[in-house]
Write a protein that holds these residues in place. Sequence first.
Motif, PDB file in Angstrom:
ATOM      1  N   THR A  92       1.452   5.288  -0.159  1.00  0.00           N
ATOM      2  CA  THR A  92       0.882   6.614   0.061  1.00  0.00           C
ATOM      3  C   THR A  92       1.812   7.657  -0.553  1.00  0.00           C
ATOM      4  O   THR A  92       3.011   7.648  -0.283  1.00  0.00           O
ATOM      5  CB  THR A  92       0.717   6.905   1.566  1.00  0.00           C
ATOM      6  OG1 THR A  92      -0.166   5.948   2.137  1.00  0.00           O
ATOM      7  CG2 THR A  92       0.145   8.298   1.783  1.00  0.00           C
TER       8      THR A  92
ATOM      9  N   GLU B  49      -3.464   7.420  -2.252  1.00  0.00           N
ATOM     10  CA  GLU B  49      -3.152   6.063  -1.790  1.00  0.00           C
ATOM     11  C   GLU B  49      -3.358   5.062  -2.919  1.00  0.00           C
ATOM     12  O   GLU B  49      -4.340   5.132  -3.662  1.00  0.00           O
ATOM     13  CB  GLU B  49      -4.033   5.695  -0.598  1.00  0.00           C
ATOM     14  CG  GLU B  49      -3.699   4.340   0.020  1.00  0.00           C
ATOM     15  CD  GLU B  49      -4.603   4.022   1.195  1.00  0.00           C
ATOM     16  OE1 GLU B  49      -4.176   4.249   2.345  1.00  0.00           O
ATOM     17  OE2 GLU B  49      -5.743   3.558   0.956  1.00  0.00           O
TER      18      GLU B  49
ATOM     19  N   THR C  78       0.863  -1.179   0.000  1.00  0.00           N
ATOM     20  CA  THR C  78       0.000   0.000   0.000  1.00  0.00           C
ATOM     21  C   THR C  78       0.901   1.231   0.000  1.00  0.00           C
ATOM     22  O   THR C  78       1.663   1.452   0.943  1.00  0.00           O
ATOM     23  CB  THR C  78      -0.912   0.022   1.232  1.00  0.00           C
ATOM     24  OG1 THR C  78      -1.794  -1.111   1.182  1.00  0.00           O
ATOM     25  CG2 THR C  78      -1.750   1.294   1.253  1.00  0.00           C
TER      26      THR C  78
END
Length: 206
Positions: free
Chosen positions: A25, A50, A23
């Motif tokens: 960001t 994101e 993930t």
Amino acid sequence: MRALCFVVLLFVSSVALAAEGTTVTVRCRESCSVLLEGKSGRRVSDSQWEFKEVPAGRRRIEIKGALGLPKVSSYVDIPEAPEATVYMDSRLRLGVSPGPSSSTPPEGGTTKPAAPPERKKDDTSRLHLRCHKPCTVTMDYARRVSGTSSALTLHEVTPGRHRLDVSFGLGNKDQHGFIDVPAASEVFVQVSDAGLQVSNTKPLGR
């Protein structure tokens, strides 16, 4: 037997992590839009995006400003981790740190993301460009050099892939391309109507 189970557990965990991806960001210094490998992510705030399930490795990130004008187009190395944060520093360079973003905007305002550690000056390179006529060169949509001479030099260029946009003025065809710059090197680039071509690379200072 316990040791074997532990090894199997580590292997299964690493396979699961690889399958799920990271993930990522992306934090800008102001309002922005972001593409990762040409795809849009989830907008968390005006300056934060994101992206889910990003495979580890070298990935292309493109950032545009509030008016849709290109600001940064660069490659970053995404680590094999559950989460990673991409920061933009004051010189419009991108840095990556494993783990989630630790900066939280206070009430009534926003905070600037912490800049990634500065590279050692010894690691930076020098880029020499020779055009067939006087030109203006822009690197990564930000740094610009120009002059009456056809030979231009960019100092303290960070290692990695950089986009070059070369303009010869009105009535002439502009040239665009990407150049891979090694660390602590001098890279010589010829610019002509046919495009951009690296003519030589050598260690810096030799």
